[in-house]
Design an enzyme around this catalytic site. Structure first.
Site, PDB file in Angstrom:
ATOM      1  N   ARG A 176       0.850  -1.201   0.000  1.00  0.00           N
ATOM      2  CA  ARG A 176       0.000   0.000   0.000  1.00  0.00           C
ATOM      3  C   ARG A 176       0.880   1.243   0.000  1.00  0.00           C
ATOM      4  O   ARG A 176       0.614   2.217  -0.697  1.00  0.00           O
ATOM      5  CB  ARG A 176      -0.965   0.015   1.197  1.00  0.00           C
ATOM      6  CG  ARG A 176      -1.706   1.352   1.322  1.00  0.00           C
ATOM      7  CD  ARG A 176      -2.942   1.348   2.212  1.00  0.00           C
ATOM      8  NE  ARG A 176      -2.843   0.531   3.395  1.00  0.00           N
ATOM      9  CZ  ARG A 176      -2.106   0.822   4.487  1.00  0.00           C
ATOM     10  NH1 ARG A 176      -1.399   1.946   4.525  1.00  0.00           N
ATOM     11  NH2 ARG A 176      -2.069   0.004   5.510  1.00  0.00           N
ATOM     12  N   TYR A 187     -16.577  16.241 -15.133  1.00  0.00           N
ATOM     13  CA  TYR A 187     -17.002  14.842 -15.204  1.00  0.00           C
ATOM     14  C   TYR A 187     -18.089  14.572 -14.144  1.00  0.00           C
ATOM     15  O   TYR A 187     -17.973  15.060 -13.008  1.00  0.00           O
ATOM     16  CB  TYR A 187     -15.767  13.975 -14.964  1.00  0.00           C
ATOM     17  CG  TYR A 187     -16.050  12.501 -14.907  1.00  0.00           C
ATOM     18  CD1 TYR A 187     -16.359  11.786 -16.053  1.00  0.00           C
ATOM     19  CD2 TYR A 187     -16.011  11.818 -13.695  1.00  0.00           C
ATOM     20  CE1 TYR A 187     -16.618  10.435 -15.994  1.00  0.00           C
ATOM     21  CE2 TYR A 187     -16.268  10.460 -13.630  1.00  0.00           C
ATOM     22  CZ  TYR A 187     -16.578   9.778 -14.783  1.00  0.00           C
ATOM     23  OH  TYR A 187     -16.837   8.447 -14.723  1.00  0.00           O
ATOM     24  N   ASP A 191      -7.803  18.211 -14.556  1.00  0.00           N
ATOM     25  CA  ASP A 191      -8.090  16.864 -15.049  1.00  0.00           C
ATOM     26  C   ASP A 191      -7.685  16.838 -16.527  1.00  0.00           C
ATOM     27  O   ASP A 191      -8.306  17.473 -17.368  1.00  0.00           O
ATOM     28  CB  ASP A 191      -9.595  16.573 -14.869  1.00  0.00           C
ATOM     29  CG  ASP A 191      -9.993  15.178 -15.341  1.00  0.00           C
ATOM     30  OD1 ASP A 191      -9.328  14.623 -16.244  1.00  0.00           O
ATOM     31  OD2 ASP A 191     -11.001  14.640 -14.833  1.00  0.00           O
ATOM     32  N   LYS A 196      -8.735   5.613 -19.448  1.00  0.00           N
ATOM     33  CA  LYS A 196      -9.077   6.055 -20.801  1.00  0.00           C
ATOM     34  C   LYS A 196      -7.859   5.943 -21.729  1.00  0.00           C
ATOM     35  O   LYS A 196      -7.351   4.857 -21.896  1.00  0.00           O
ATOM     36  CB  LYS A 196      -9.635   7.488 -20.735  1.00  0.00           C
ATOM     37  CG  LYS A 196     -10.627   7.721 -19.585  1.00  0.00           C
ATOM     38  CD  LYS A 196     -11.919   6.942 -19.734  1.00  0.00           C
ATOM     39  CE  LYS A 196     -12.781   6.917 -18.472  1.00  0.00           C
ATOM     40  NZ  LYS A 196     -13.145   8.218 -17.914  1.00  0.00           N
TER      41      LYS A 196
HETATM   42  C1  PLP Z   1     -13.640   8.662 -16.644  1.00  0.00           C
HETATM   43  C2  PLP Z   1     -13.272  10.003 -16.167  1.00  0.00           C
HETATM   44  C3  PLP Z   1     -13.019  10.238 -14.816  1.00  0.00           C
HETATM   45  C4  PLP Z   1     -13.191   9.163 -13.753  1.00  0.00           C
HETATM   46  O1  PLP Z   1     -12.241   8.163 -13.889  1.00  0.00           O
HETATM   47  P1  PLP Z   1     -12.481   6.631 -13.439  1.00  0.00           P
HETATM   48  O2  PLP Z   1     -11.220   5.962 -13.871  1.00  0.00           O
HETATM   49  O3  PLP Z   1     -13.693   6.154 -14.162  1.00  0.00           O
HETATM   50  O4  PLP Z   1     -12.682   6.628 -11.977  1.00  0.00           O
HETATM   51  C5  PLP Z   1     -12.626  11.515 -14.444  1.00  0.00           C
HETATM   52  N1  PLP Z   1     -12.491  12.502 -15.339  1.00  0.00           N
HETATM   53  C6  PLP Z   1     -12.736  12.307 -16.655  1.00  0.00           C
HETATM   54  C7  PLP Z   1     -12.570  13.447 -17.608  1.00  0.00           C
HETATM   55  C8  PLP Z   1     -13.128  11.062 -17.112  1.00  0.00           C
HETATM   56  O5  PLP Z   1     -13.387  10.885 -18.410  1.00  0.00           O
END
Ligand code: PLP
Length: 390
Positions: free
Chosen positions: A47, A99, A171, A196
Protein backbone atom coordinates in the site's frame (compact mmCIF):
# COMPACT_ATOMS: atom_id res chain seq x y z
CA UNK A 1 19.23 16.99 -25.79
CA UNK A 2 15.71 16.37 -24.62
CA UNK A 3 13.62 13.69 -26.25
CA UNK A 4 10.21 14.35 -27.68
CA UNK A 5 7.21 13.01 -25.79
CA UNK A 6 6.69 10.10 -28.25
CA UNK A 7 10.18 8.85 -27.41
CA UNK A 8 9.57 9.36 -23.71
CA UNK A 9 6.45 7.17 -23.87
CA UNK A 10 8.67 4.28 -24.92
CA UNK A 11 11.69 4.85 -22.71
CA UNK A 12 10.56 6.70 -19.57
CA UNK A 13 9.96 3.51 -17.60
CA UNK A 14 13.40 2.11 -18.41
CA UNK A 15 14.56 -1.47 -18.00
CA UNK A 16 14.45 -3.42 -14.75
CA UNK A 17 17.59 -2.37 -12.85
CA UNK A 18 17.98 -5.81 -11.26
CA UNK A 19 17.80 -8.06 -14.32
CA UNK A 20 17.76 -5.84 -17.38
CA UNK A 21 14.28 -7.15 -18.26
CA UNK A 22 12.86 -4.86 -20.94
CA UNK A 23 9.43 -5.00 -19.36
CA UNK A 24 9.12 -4.00 -15.74
CA UNK A 25 8.38 -7.12 -13.67
CA UNK A 26 5.02 -7.49 -11.91
CA UNK A 27 5.94 -7.58 -8.21
CA UNK A 28 3.05 -9.50 -6.69
CA UNK A 29 4.12 -9.07 -3.12
CA UNK A 30 2.11 -7.36 -0.45
CA UNK A 31 5.00 -7.22 1.99
CA UNK A 32 8.80 -7.06 1.86
CA UNK A 33 11.42 -8.76 4.01
CA UNK A 34 13.53 -6.34 6.06
CA UNK A 35 17.19 -6.99 6.85
CA UNK A 36 17.11 -6.21 10.54
CA UNK A 37 15.40 -4.35 13.34
CA UNK A 38 16.76 -1.05 12.25
CA UNK A 39 17.66 -1.45 8.60
CA UNK A 40 14.79 -1.18 6.16
CA UNK A 41 14.75 -1.61 2.40
CA UNK A 42 13.11 0.84 -0.02
CA UNK A 43 9.78 -1.05 0.19
CA UNK A 44 7.95 -2.40 3.22
CA UNK A 45 4.28 -2.89 2.32
CA UNK A 46 2.61 -2.53 -1.07
CA UNK A 47 0.00 0.00 0.00
CA UNK A 48 2.88 2.32 0.86
CA UNK A 49 4.95 1.41 -2.18
CA UNK A 50 5.34 -1.35 -4.75
CA UNK A 51 8.17 -1.55 -7.32
CA UNK A 52 5.85 -2.03 -10.32
CA UNK A 53 3.61 0.80 -9.19
CA UNK A 54 6.65 2.98 -8.52
CA UNK A 55 7.88 2.41 -12.09
CA UNK A 56 4.49 3.66 -13.33
CA UNK A 57 4.47 6.60 -10.92
CA UNK A 58 7.93 7.72 -11.99
CA UNK A 59 6.91 7.35 -15.63
CA UNK A 60 3.84 9.58 -15.38
CA UNK A 61 5.79 12.17 -13.35
CA UNK A 62 8.39 12.39 -16.14
CA UNK A 63 5.74 12.55 -18.86
CA UNK A 64 3.84 15.38 -17.18
CA UNK A 65 7.04 17.19 -16.21
CA UNK A 66 6.25 17.01 -12.50
CA UNK A 67 8.12 16.03 -9.37
CA UNK A 68 6.03 13.15 -8.00
CA UNK A 69 3.55 10.73 -9.56
CA UNK A 70 0.90 8.63 -7.81
CA UNK A 71 -1.15 5.71 -9.09
CA UNK A 72 -4.64 5.10 -7.74
CA UNK A 73 -7.26 2.40 -8.17
CA UNK A 74 -9.41 4.67 -10.39
CA UNK A 75 -9.58 8.17 -11.78
CA UNK A 76 -12.13 9.02 -9.10
CA UNK A 77 -9.76 7.71 -6.41
CA UNK A 78 -7.05 10.05 -7.73
CA UNK A 79 -9.44 13.00 -7.91
CA UNK A 80 -11.02 12.45 -4.50
CA UNK A 81 -7.60 11.87 -2.90
CA UNK A 82 -6.41 15.21 -4.31
CA UNK A 83 -9.47 16.90 -2.78
CA UNK A 84 -8.49 15.41 0.57
CA UNK A 85 -5.71 18.00 0.68
CA UNK A 86 -8.52 20.37 1.72
CA UNK A 87 -9.79 20.97 5.24
CA UNK A 88 -13.16 21.68 6.73
CA UNK A 89 -14.15 25.30 6.08
CA UNK A 90 -12.27 25.55 2.76
CA UNK A 91 -13.93 26.48 -0.51
CA UNK A 92 -13.26 25.13 -4.02
CA UNK A 93 -14.01 26.69 -7.35
CA UNK A 94 -14.99 24.12 -9.96
CA UNK A 95 -15.65 24.44 -13.67
CA UNK A 96 -19.32 23.77 -14.20
CA UNK A 97 -19.06 20.98 -16.72
CA UNK A 98 -16.76 18.61 -14.89
CA UNK A 99 -17.00 14.84 -15.20
CA UNK A 100 -20.24 13.56 -13.63
CA UNK A 101 -18.43 11.51 -10.98
CA UNK A 102 -16.39 14.55 -9.93
CA UNK A 103 -19.60 16.55 -9.68
CA UNK A 104 -21.08 13.83 -7.48
CA UNK A 105 -17.99 13.69 -5.25
CA UNK A 106 -18.00 17.44 -4.72
CA UNK A 107 -21.72 17.86 -4.13
CA UNK A 108 -22.40 14.71 -2.11
CA UNK A 109 -19.14 13.87 -0.31
CA UNK A 110 -17.09 17.06 0.11
CA UNK A 111 -20.30 18.77 1.11
CA UNK A 112 -20.58 16.48 4.14
CA UNK A 113 -17.15 17.55 5.36
CA UNK A 114 -18.10 21.19 5.41
CA UNK A 115 -16.08 22.01 2.29
CA UNK A 116 -17.89 24.62 0.25
CA UNK A 117 -17.95 24.78 -3.52
CA UNK A 118 -19.02 27.02 -6.36
CA UNK A 119 -19.48 25.85 -9.93
CA UNK A 120 -18.59 28.50 -12.48
CA UNK A 121 -18.36 28.81 -16.21
CA UNK A 122 -14.58 28.97 -16.49
CA UNK A 123 -14.68 30.08 -20.11
CA UNK A 124 -15.66 33.39 -18.52
CA UNK A 125 -12.71 34.67 -16.51
CA UNK A 126 -14.68 37.49 -14.92
CA UNK A 127 -17.18 35.01 -13.56
CA UNK A 128 -14.29 32.98 -12.24
CA UNK A 129 -12.51 35.94 -10.62
CA UNK A 130 -15.73 37.09 -8.97
CA UNK A 131 -16.37 33.66 -7.46
CA UNK A 132 -13.08 33.44 -5.58
CA UNK A 133 -13.64 33.80 -1.85
CA UNK A 134 -11.23 34.41 1.03
CA UNK A 135 -11.41 30.69 1.91
CA UNK A 136 -10.98 29.40 -1.67
CA UNK A 137 -8.09 26.95 -1.69
CA UNK A 138 -8.42 25.08 -4.98
CA UNK A 139 -9.42 25.95 -8.52
CA UNK A 140 -10.44 22.73 -10.28
CA UNK A 141 -10.85 22.46 -14.02
CA UNK A 142 -11.15 20.11 -16.93
CA UNK A 143 -10.32 21.22 -20.47
CA UNK A 144 -11.65 20.29 -22.96
CA UNK A 145 -14.65 19.61 -20.79
CA UNK A 146 -16.82 16.57 -20.98
CA UNK A 147 -18.95 16.21 -23.10
CA UNK A 148 -19.47 19.68 -24.59
CA UNK A 149 -15.78 20.44 -25.14
CA UNK A 150 -15.61 23.84 -23.49
CA UNK A 151 -12.11 25.25 -23.26
CA UNK A 152 -10.63 26.89 -20.18
CA UNK A 153 -7.44 28.91 -20.40
CA UNK A 154 -5.23 26.93 -18.03
CA UNK A 155 -2.50 29.55 -17.80
CA UNK A 156 -4.86 32.39 -16.91
CA UNK A 157 -6.89 30.24 -14.51
CA UNK A 158 -3.68 29.14 -12.75
CA UNK A 159 -2.43 32.75 -12.55
CA UNK A 160 -5.69 33.88 -11.05
CA UNK A 161 -5.60 30.99 -8.59
CA UNK A 162 -2.02 31.71 -7.58
CA UNK A 163 -2.67 35.42 -7.11
CA UNK A 164 -5.36 34.40 -4.62
CA UNK A 165 -3.27 31.79 -2.83
CA UNK A 166 -5.12 28.82 -4.38
CA UNK A 167 -3.84 25.63 -5.92
CA UNK A 168 -4.89 24.65 -9.45
CA UNK A 169 -5.92 21.07 -10.23
CA UNK A 170 -6.41 20.04 -13.85
CA UNK A 171 -8.09 16.86 -15.05
CA UNK A 172 -6.02 16.10 -18.17
CA UNK A 173 -7.78 12.87 -19.14
CA UNK A 174 -8.91 14.03 -22.60
CA UNK A 175 -5.57 15.44 -23.78
CA UNK A 176 -2.99 13.27 -21.96
CA UNK A 177 0.64 14.44 -21.74
CA UNK A 178 0.90 13.84 -25.50
CA UNK A 179 -1.08 17.00 -26.20
CA UNK A 180 -1.31 19.15 -23.08
CA UNK A 181 0.95 19.82 -20.12
CA UNK A 182 -0.97 21.67 -17.41
CA UNK A 183 2.03 21.80 -15.04
CA UNK A 184 3.99 23.81 -17.61
CA UNK A 185 1.03 26.19 -17.79
CA UNK A 186 1.08 26.80 -14.04
CA UNK A 187 -1.11 24.04 -12.58
CA UNK A 188 -0.08 22.37 -9.31
CA UNK A 189 -1.63 18.92 -9.74
CA UNK A 190 -2.52 17.04 -12.91
CA UNK A 191 -5.09 14.28 -12.64
CA UNK A 192 -5.97 11.47 -14.99
CA UNK A 193 -8.51 8.82 -15.41
CA UNK A 194 -5.86 6.44 -16.78
CA UNK A 195 -8.75 4.11 -17.57
CA UNK A 196 -9.08 6.06 -20.80
CA UNK A 197 -6.35 6.97 -23.33
CA UNK A 198 -3.34 6.20 -21.12
CA UNK A 199 -4.21 2.52 -20.80
CA UNK A 200 -6.15 2.54 -24.05
CA UNK A 201 -7.48 -1.01 -24.29
CA UNK A 202 -10.63 -0.96 -22.11
CA UNK A 203 -8.92 -3.34 -19.72
CA UNK A 204 -7.82 -1.31 -16.69
CA UNK A 205 -9.54 1.05 -14.26
CA UNK A 206 -6.86 3.38 -12.90
CA UNK A 207 -6.09 6.93 -11.87
CA UNK A 208 -2.91 9.00 -11.85
CA UNK A 209 -1.88 12.23 -10.19
CA UNK A 210 1.27 14.28 -10.65
CA UNK A 211 2.38 17.15 -8.45
CA UNK A 212 4.51 19.99 -9.63
CA UNK A 213 6.59 20.19 -6.48
CA UNK A 214 8.00 17.91 -3.85
CA UNK A 215 6.16 19.40 -0.88
CA UNK A 216 2.72 18.91 -2.43
CA UNK A 217 3.94 15.47 -3.51
CA UNK A 218 4.71 14.55 0.09
CA UNK A 219 1.25 15.67 1.17
CA UNK A 220 -0.50 13.72 -1.59
CA UNK A 221 1.73 10.69 -0.94
CA UNK A 222 0.63 10.77 2.69
CA UNK A 223 -3.02 10.76 1.60
CA UNK A 224 -2.42 7.97 -0.92
CA UNK A 225 -0.91 5.77 1.76
CA UNK A 226 -3.42 6.76 4.43
CA UNK A 227 -6.58 6.55 2.36
CA UNK A 228 -5.18 3.51 0.59
CA UNK A 229 -6.91 3.48 -2.81
CA UNK A 230 -3.72 2.37 -4.58
CA UNK A 231 -3.33 0.68 -7.95
CA UNK A 232 -2.36 -3.00 -7.89
CA UNK A 233 0.84 -4.31 -9.45
CA UNK A 234 -0.81 -6.14 -12.37
CA UNK A 235 -2.85 -3.12 -13.37
CA UNK A 236 0.24 -0.93 -12.98
CA UNK A 237 2.01 -3.22 -15.45
CA UNK A 238 -0.87 -3.09 -17.95
CA UNK A 239 -0.96 0.68 -17.70
CA UNK A 240 2.78 0.94 -18.39
CA UNK A 241 2.24 -1.18 -21.51
CA UNK A 242 -0.63 1.08 -22.60
CA UNK A 243 1.40 4.25 -22.13
CA UNK A 244 4.13 2.97 -24.46
CA UNK A 245 1.78 3.04 -27.45
CA UNK A 246 -0.10 6.22 -26.51
CA UNK A 247 1.62 8.39 -29.12
CA UNK A 248 0.75 6.06 -32.00
CA UNK A 249 -2.76 5.37 -30.78
CA UNK A 250 -3.89 8.85 -29.89
CA UNK A 251 -2.18 10.32 -32.96
CA UNK A 252 -4.17 8.13 -35.34
CA UNK A 253 -7.42 8.41 -33.38
CA UNK A 254 -7.15 12.21 -33.34
CA UNK A 255 -6.67 12.34 -37.12
CA UNK A 256 -9.72 10.15 -37.63
CA UNK A 257 -11.69 12.29 -35.16
CA UNK A 258 -11.13 15.34 -37.36
CA UNK A 259 -12.45 13.47 -40.40
CA UNK A 260 -15.51 12.37 -38.45
CA UNK A 261 -16.13 15.83 -36.95
CA UNK A 262 -16.08 17.36 -40.43
CA UNK A 263 -18.38 14.70 -41.80
CA UNK A 264 -20.90 15.21 -39.00
CA UNK A 265 -20.69 19.00 -39.25
CA UNK A 266 -21.82 18.76 -42.87
CA UNK A 267 -24.65 16.35 -42.19
CA UNK A 268 -28.15 17.87 -42.21
CA UNK A 269 -29.43 15.72 -39.32
CA UNK A 270 -26.69 16.83 -36.95
CA UNK A 271 -27.70 19.99 -35.14
CA UNK A 272 -24.34 20.69 -33.57
CA UNK A 273 -20.87 19.17 -33.32
CA UNK A 274 -18.70 19.93 -30.29
CA UNK A 275 -15.10 19.63 -31.42
CA UNK A 276 -12.36 22.03 -30.28
CA UNK A 277 -10.47 21.55 -33.57
CA UNK A 278 -12.98 23.62 -35.55
CA UNK A 279 -11.72 27.16 -36.16
CA UNK A 280 -15.22 28.41 -35.32
CA UNK A 281 -15.31 26.62 -31.94
CA UNK A 282 -15.36 29.48 -29.41
CA UNK A 283 -12.47 27.98 -27.44
CA UNK A 284 -10.35 27.12 -30.48
CA UNK A 285 -7.76 29.94 -30.19
CA UNK A 286 -7.09 29.13 -26.53
CA UNK A 287 -7.05 25.40 -27.17
CA UNK A 288 -4.57 25.79 -30.03
CA UNK A 289 -2.32 27.82 -27.77
CA UNK A 290 -2.29 25.36 -24.88
CA UNK A 291 -2.71 21.98 -26.60
CA UNK A 292 -1.17 20.30 -29.61
CA UNK A 293 -4.29 18.62 -30.98
CA UNK A 294 -8.06 18.59 -30.66
CA UNK A 295 -7.89 14.98 -29.50
CA UNK A 296 -10.04 12.00 -30.30
CA UNK A 297 -13.34 12.77 -28.57
CA UNK A 298 -16.25 14.76 -29.96
CA UNK A 299 -19.91 15.15 -29.18
CA UNK A 300 -22.84 15.91 -31.45
CA UNK A 301 -26.48 16.58 -31.17
CA UNK A 302 -29.37 14.89 -32.93
CA UNK A 303 -32.84 16.42 -32.74
CA UNK A 304 -34.19 14.34 -29.86
CA UNK A 305 -34.06 11.12 -27.88
CA UNK A 306 -35.98 9.17 -30.51
CA UNK A 307 -33.42 10.05 -33.19
CA UNK A 308 -30.58 9.21 -30.82
CA UNK A 309 -32.17 5.82 -30.13
CA UNK A 310 -32.56 4.91 -33.81
CA UNK A 311 -29.01 6.08 -34.50
CA UNK A 312 -27.51 4.02 -31.66
CA UNK A 313 -29.49 0.93 -32.66
CA UNK A 314 -28.16 1.06 -36.22
CA UNK A 315 -24.54 2.03 -35.65
CA UNK A 316 -22.50 -1.09 -36.36
CA UNK A 317 -18.86 -0.44 -35.38
CA UNK A 318 -18.48 1.46 -32.08
CA UNK A 319 -19.29 -0.27 -28.85
CA UNK A 320 -22.11 1.51 -27.06
CA UNK A 321 -20.73 1.99 -23.59
CA UNK A 322 -19.53 4.39 -20.96
CA UNK A 323 -15.83 5.27 -21.09
CA UNK A 324 -13.61 6.54 -23.87
CA UNK A 325 -10.05 6.51 -25.10
CA UNK A 326 -9.74 2.93 -26.29
CA UNK A 327 -8.56 1.11 -29.43
CA UNK A 328 -12.21 0.45 -30.25
CA UNK A 329 -14.46 3.43 -30.91
CA UNK A 330 -16.89 4.03 -28.07
CA UNK A 331 -20.23 5.74 -28.42
CA UNK A 332 -21.95 6.94 -25.30
CA UNK A 333 -25.08 8.72 -24.26
CA UNK A 334 -24.06 11.29 -21.64
CA UNK A 335 -27.59 11.97 -20.37
CA UNK A 336 -27.84 8.52 -18.80
CA UNK A 337 -24.20 7.40 -18.77
CA UNK A 338 -21.31 9.76 -17.79
CA UNK A 339 -23.73 12.40 -16.49
CA UNK A 340 -26.46 10.13 -15.16
CA UNK A 341 -25.45 11.23 -11.66
CA UNK A 342 -26.26 14.87 -12.48
CA UNK A 343 -29.82 16.17 -11.95
CA UNK A 344 -31.74 16.70 -15.25
CA UNK A 345 -31.95 20.44 -14.74
CA UNK A 346 -28.18 20.75 -14.24
CA UNK A 347 -27.58 18.58 -17.30
CA UNK A 348 -29.80 20.64 -19.58
CA UNK A 349 -28.09 23.81 -18.36
CA UNK A 350 -24.78 22.35 -19.53
CA UNK A 351 -26.11 21.42 -22.97
CA UNK A 352 -26.30 17.71 -22.15
CA UNK A 353 -29.66 17.25 -23.83
CA UNK A 354 -31.50 14.06 -24.80
CA UNK A 355 -30.17 14.20 -28.37
CA UNK A 356 -26.50 14.48 -27.38
CA UNK A 357 -24.06 11.65 -28.10
CA UNK A 358 -20.33 11.40 -27.41
CA UNK A 359 -18.02 9.60 -29.80
CA UNK A 360 -14.53 8.49 -28.75
CA UNK A 361 -12.71 7.59 -31.93
CA UNK A 362 -10.67 4.39 -31.89
CA UNK A 363 -8.24 2.82 -34.32
CA UNK A 364 -10.65 1.43 -36.91
CA UNK A 365 -10.19 2.69 -40.47
CA UNK A 366 -11.74 6.19 -40.61
CA UNK A 367 -13.54 5.43 -43.88
CA UNK A 368 -15.31 2.51 -42.23
CA UNK A 369 -16.32 4.71 -39.31
CA UNK A 370 -17.72 7.39 -41.62
CA UNK A 371 -19.60 4.84 -43.72
CA UNK A 372 -21.08 3.40 -40.56
CA UNK A 373 -22.22 6.84 -39.35
CA UNK A 374 -23.68 7.53 -42.76
CA UNK A 375 -25.83 4.39 -42.84
CA UNK A 376 -27.04 4.92 -39.25
CA UNK A 377 -28.00 8.52 -40.02
CA UNK A 378 -29.84 7.36 -43.14
CA UNK A 379 -31.93 5.16 -40.84
CA UNK A 380 -32.70 8.14 -38.61
CA UNK A 381 -33.79 10.10 -41.66
CA UNK A 382 -35.98 7.22 -42.84
CA UNK A 383 -37.68 6.92 -39.42
CA UNK A 384 -38.25 10.66 -39.35
CA UNK A 385 -39.71 10.56 -42.87
CA UNK A 386 -36.91 12.68 -44.31
CA UNK A 387 -34.90 12.08 -47.41
CA UNK A 388 -31.28 13.17 -47.30
CA UNK A 389 -28.54 13.13 -49.87
CA UNK A 390 -25.72 11.69 -47.72
C1 PLP B 1 -13.64 8.66 -16.64
C2 PLP B 1 -13.27 10.00 -16.17
C3 PLP B 1 -13.02 10.24 -14.82
C4 PLP B 1 -13.19 9.16 -13.75
O1 PLP B 1 -12.24 8.16 -13.89
P1 PLP B 1 -12.48 6.63 -13.44
O2 PLP B 1 -11.22 5.96 -13.87
O3 PLP B 1 -13.69 6.15 -14.16
O4 PLP B 1 -12.68 6.63 -11.98
C5 PLP B 1 -12.63 11.51 -14.44
N1 PLP B 1 -12.49 12.50 -15.34
C6 PLP B 1 -12.74 12.31 -16.66
C7 PLP B 1 -12.57 13.45 -17.61
C8 PLP B 1 -13.13 11.06 -17.11
O5 PLP B 1 -13.39 10.89 -18.41
Amino acid sequence: MTDRIETKFIHSTGVDPLTGAVNVPIYLSSTFHQKSLDSFGPFDYSRSGNPTRLALEETIAKLEGGKRGFAFSSGMAAISSAFMLLSSGDHVLVSEDVYGGTYRFITEVLDKFNIEYTFVNMTDLNEMANAIQPNTKVVYLETPSNPTMNITDIEIAAKLAKANGCLTFVDNTFMTPLYQNPLELGADIVLHSATKFLSGHSDVVAGLAVTKDEELGNRLGFIQNTFGSVLGAQDSYLLIQGIKTLGARLGQSSESARTIAEYLHNHPLIEEVYYPGFSFHPGNPIHERQAKSAGAVLSFRLADKKSARVFVEHLRIPVFAVSLGAVESILSYPATMSHGSMPAEEREKRGITDGLLRYSVGLEHPDDLVQDLSQALAQVARRNGLSIAN
